[in-house]
Design an enzyme around this catalytic site. Structure first.
Site, mmCIF file in Angstrom:
data_model
loop_
_atom_site.group_PDB
_atom_site.id
_atom_site.type_symbol
_atom_site.label_atom_id
_atom_site.label_comp_id
_atom_site.label_asym_id
_atom_site.label_seq_id
_atom_site.Cartn_x
_atom_site.Cartn_y
_atom_site.Cartn_z
ATOM 1 N N SER A 1 -10.582 -0.161 3.739
ATOM 2 C CA SER A 1 -9.717 -0.250 5.012
ATOM 3 C C SER A 1 -9.271 1.129 5.016
ATOM 4 O O SER A 1 -8.416 1.531 4.329
ATOM 5 C CB SER A 1 -8.636 -1.473 4.529
ATOM 6 O OG SER A 1 -9.362 -2.553 4.369
ATOM 7 N N GLU B 1 -4.099 4.165 5.784
ATOM 8 C CA GLU B 1 -4.026 3.678 4.477
ATOM 9 C C GLU B 1 -4.622 4.783 3.647
ATOM 10 O O GLU B 1 -3.826 5.134 2.569
ATOM 11 C CB GLU B 1 -4.680 2.419 4.084
ATOM 12 C CG GLU B 1 -4.667 1.977 2.595
ATOM 13 C CD GLU B 1 -5.471 0.746 2.459
ATOM 14 O OE1 GLU B 1 -5.336 -0.558 2.980
ATOM 15 O OE2 GLU B 1 -6.078 0.544 1.538
ATOM 16 N N ARG C 1 1.014 -1.357 0.040
ATOM 17 C CA ARG C 1 -0.016 -0.129 0.219
ATOM 18 C C ARG C 1 0.796 1.264 -0.151
ATOM 19 O O ARG C 1 0.480 2.284 0.836
ATOM 20 C CB ARG C 1 -0.788 0.093 1.048
ATOM 21 C CG ARG C 1 -1.927 -0.954 1.314
ATOM 22 C CD ARG C 1 -2.821 -1.107 0.036
ATOM 23 N NE ARG C 1 -3.742 -2.238 0.461
ATOM 24 C CZ ARG C 1 -3.384 -3.447 -0.269
ATOM 25 N NH1 ARG C 1 -2.252 -3.629 -0.772
ATOM 26 N NH2 ARG C 1 -4.279 -4.655 0.060
HETATM 27 C C1 LIG Z 1 -15.348 -0.001 -0.462
HETATM 28 C C2 LIG Z 1 -13.781 0.248 -0.651
HETATM 29 C C3 LIG Z 1 -13.207 -0.755 -0.983
HETATM 30 C C4 LIG Z 1 -11.712 -0.793 -1.291
HETATM 31 N N1 LIG Z 1 -11.019 -1.932 -1.390
HETATM 32 C C5 LIG Z 1 -9.574 -1.973 -1.665
HETATM 33 C C6 LIG Z 1 -8.804 -2.869 -2.023
HETATM 34 O O1 LIG Z 1 -9.292 -3.853 -1.892
HETATM 35 N N2 LIG Z 1 -7.607 -2.787 -1.936
HETATM 36 C C7 LIG Z 1 -6.920 -1.452 -2.203
HETATM 37 O O2 LIG Z 1 -5.775 -1.290 -2.688
HETATM 38 N N3 LIG Z 1 -7.808 -0.254 -2.204
HETATM 39 C C8 LIG Z 1 -9.032 -0.336 -1.597
HETATM 40 N N4 LIG Z 1 -9.848 0.755 -1.607
HETATM 41 C C9 LIG Z 1 -9.183 2.046 -1.598
HETATM 42 C C10 LIG Z 1 -9.408 2.821 -2.985
HETATM 43 O O3 LIG Z 1 -10.462 2.004 -3.889
HETATM 44 C C11 LIG Z 1 -8.161 2.715 -3.848
HETATM 45 O O4 LIG Z 1 -7.035 3.070 -3.170
HETATM 46 C C12 LIG Z 1 -7.836 3.606 -5.085
HETATM 47 O O5 LIG Z 1 -6.857 3.252 -6.014
HETATM 48 C C13 LIG Z 1 -8.306 4.896 -4.937
HETATM 49 O O6 LIG Z 1 -8.568 5.614 -6.089
HETATM 50 P P1 LIG Z 1 -9.262 6.885 -6.041
HETATM 51 O O7 LIG Z 1 -9.488 7.341 -7.768
HETATM 52 O O8 LIG Z 1 -10.630 7.068 -5.591
HETATM 53 O O9 LIG Z 1 -8.344 7.807 -5.590
HETATM 54 P P2 LIG Z 1 -8.620 9.276 -4.579
HETATM 55 O O10 LIG Z 1 -9.210 8.925 -3.401
HETATM 56 O O11 LIG Z 1 -9.221 10.016 -5.563
HETATM 57 O O12 LIG Z 1 -7.160 9.595 -4.336
HETATM 58 C C14 LIG Z 1 -5.989 8.764 -3.521
HETATM 59 C C15 LIG Z 1 -4.776 9.480 -3.341
HETATM 60 O O13 LIG Z 1 -4.179 9.532 -4.814
HETATM 61 C C16 LIG Z 1 -3.919 10.621 -5.181
HETATM 62 N N5 LIG Z 1 -4.272 10.797 -6.779
HETATM 63 C C17 LIG Z 1 -5.462 10.340 -7.221
HETATM 64 N N6 LIG Z 1 -5.270 10.402 -8.836
HETATM 65 C C18 LIG Z 1 -4.103 10.854 -9.056
HETATM 66 C C19 LIG Z 1 -3.295 11.399 -10.152
HETATM 67 N N7 LIG Z 1 -3.983 10.989 -11.234
HETATM 68 N N8 LIG Z 1 -2.200 11.855 -9.947
HETATM 69 C C20 LIG Z 1 -1.613 12.000 -8.814
HETATM 70 N N9 LIG Z 1 -2.262 11.780 -7.668
HETATM 71 C C21 LIG Z 1 -3.373 11.027 -7.778
HETATM 72 C C22 LIG Z 1 -4.955 11.784 -4.525
HETATM 73 O O14 LIG Z 1 -4.247 13.001 -4.243
HETATM 74 C C23 LIG Z 1 -4.845 10.945 -3.247
HETATM 75 O O15 LIG Z 1 -3.887 11.329 -2.381
HETATM 76 C C24 LIG Z 1 -11.339 0.480 -1.254
HETATM 77 C C25 LIG Z 1 -12.103 1.660 -1.176
HETATM 78 C C26 LIG Z 1 -13.472 1.540 -0.920
HETATM 79 C C27 LIG Z 1 -14.272 2.702 -0.710
#
Ligand SMILES: Cc1cc2nc3c(=O)[nH]c(=O)nc-3n(C[C@H](O)[C@H](O)[C@H](O)COP(=O)(O)OP(=O)(O)OC[C@H]3O[C@@H](n4cnc5c(N)ncnc54)[C@H](O)[C@@H]3O)c2cc1C
Length: 347
Positions: free
Chosen positions: A238, A343, A164
């Site tokens: 998480s 995380e 992570r």
């Molecule tokens: C129900 C649920 C289940 C989940 N299960 C998992 C799982 O099984 N495994 C797992 O690893 N994660 C899981 N997650 C966490 C999440 O889905 C992941 O971390 C996902 O990759 C986040 O994507 P996002 O686009 O929503 O990121 P955001 O929340 O929009 O951003 C997360 C971080 O990345 C940065 N960021 C986003 N896009 C960019 C970009 N293009 N350039 C630079 N920085 C950027 C943001 O500034 C921020 O710091 C889960 C979340 C939920 C709600």
């Protein structure tokens, strides 16, 4: 490209907590990135790149520019008999690239089905689930340097992917706008069913894996039955990472913990012992022997079935969730002497 002032972010984070961005812009193509980088609002303010908002907690308003990533496109760069290089623009939904892969029976990311969020955020924390991680298939990440406007291609090694974790969460935090990700997927039958919950599901449901879609369907079914849907109850999956102790360096601590808590679950991973933070949290509580699991404090709480998942029951704030996370962290430290860390990205 239109920069808007005082933009409400409540619907753009899966916790559903209220927050406002001083400036806000949506970016749909690379030409707009070039335009954005020359804009005074971009040059003179702190920036936050936002995907699906599923791994972020707004504890306050954002006093800068939020850039919502809407860059779209998935394509094949090259292929041979055994493998294929797939490039996706960073604003694609992660699950859509999984669906693209399984539709073509490509192998490698089917265990990562239904992880919310965008492709661009996937390398940020090296997303992982059900025995797989992004790093198993990642080839490269493209990003724009926010200072120089230059585009750089990061090799997998340069991404410094860990549990992570990546260089983008550490040394290069906030320094690059990730615009594209390239993955190497296999065309050869290659199911990864090592993860116990997945293996048990396949056996119990008499599923014989013939293609990558079979794994994708199984993972989706498991996830839907286990994980709270942010559309129903605000959460970011998480909230905490698991604890990793180094077998040699932390030997004394590990021995002491197992002597005191012989029932403590643990998993060997290379030179490390992984201790599930969910179990640690379940053993602790606010007071009187009660567990954190299912505990509600005001409008926020810990999910009743998943101790790792903090939830917004409705009307909760990011600060309330942060305070709850700190209370949990303190109680785990007091009982076990172990530090659990978030995380989720706190803003
Ligand atoms: C129900 C649920 C289940 C989940 N299960 C998992 C799982 O099984 N495994 C797992 O690893 N994660 C899981 N997650 C966490 C999440 O889905 C992941 O971390 C996902 O990759 C986040 O994507 P996002 O686009 O929503 O990121 P955001 O929340 O929009 O951003 C997360 C971080 O990345 C940065 N960021 C986003 N896009 C960019 C970009 N293009 N350039 C630079 N920085 C950027 C943001 O500034 C921020 O710091 C889960 C979340 C939920 C709600």
């Amino acid at each position: 490209m239109k920069i808007i002032q005082n933009y409400d972010l409540t619907r753009l984070n899966t916790f559903g907590v209220p927050a406002t961005a001083k400036f806000f812009v949506e970016i749909e193509n690379e030409l707009e990135i070039k335009e954005l980088f020359t804009d005074d609002v971009f040059k003179n303010n702190q920036k936050l790149f936002l995907g699906g908002g599923s791994n972020i907690l707004f504890t306050q308003d954002f006093d800068g520019l939020v850039v919502l990533n809407k860059l779209k496109g998935i394509g094949i760069l090259e292929e041979d008999k055994e493998s294929v290089l797939v490039r996706a623009m960073s604003g694609e939904e992660w699950h859509d690239i999984v669906l693209f892969a399984v539709k073509n029976n490509y192998w490698g990311i089917e265990n990562l089905s239904l992880i919310p969020g965008t492709v661009g955020a996937a390398p940020m924390q090296n997303i992982g689930a059900y025995g797989a991680e992004l790093k198993n298939t990642l080839v490269s990440v493209e990003g724009y340097d926010i200072e120089s406007g230059e585009k750089k291609v990061f090799t997998k090694e340069e991404c410094e992917l860990g549990y992570r974790d990546s260089v983008f969460k550490n040394r290069l935090q906030g320094k690059y706008f990730i615009v594209g990700v390239t993955l190497k997927l296999s065309k050869v039958f290659n199911p990864n069913t090592s993860y116990k919950i997945l293996k048990d599901h396949l056996v119990e449901n008499k599923i014989e894996v013939k293609n990558s879609k079979d794994i994708c369907d199984a993972v989706c079914a498991i996830r839907r039955s286990k994980l709270p849907d942010p559309a129903v109850i605000g959460n970011a999956g998480s909230f905490f990472k698991n604890v990793f102790l180094e077998k040699t360096k932390d030997k004394e601590k590990i021995d002491k913990l197992f002597l005191e808590y012989p029932e403590m679950p643990s998993f060997e991973e290379g030179d490390f012992i992984k201790i599930p933070s969910a179990w640690l949290i379940e053993q602790c509580g606010p007071a009187n022997g009660a567990s954190w699991k299912g505990k509600r404090i005001g409008n926020v709480g810990v999910h009743e079935r998943q101790a790792l998942v903090l939830v917004n029951h409705g009307g909760g704030t990011g600060l309330e969730i942060k305070n709850l996370s700190e209370q949990i962290t303190d109680s785990v430290f007091q009982k076990f002497g172990l530090k659990i860390s978030p995380e989720v990205n706190l803003i």
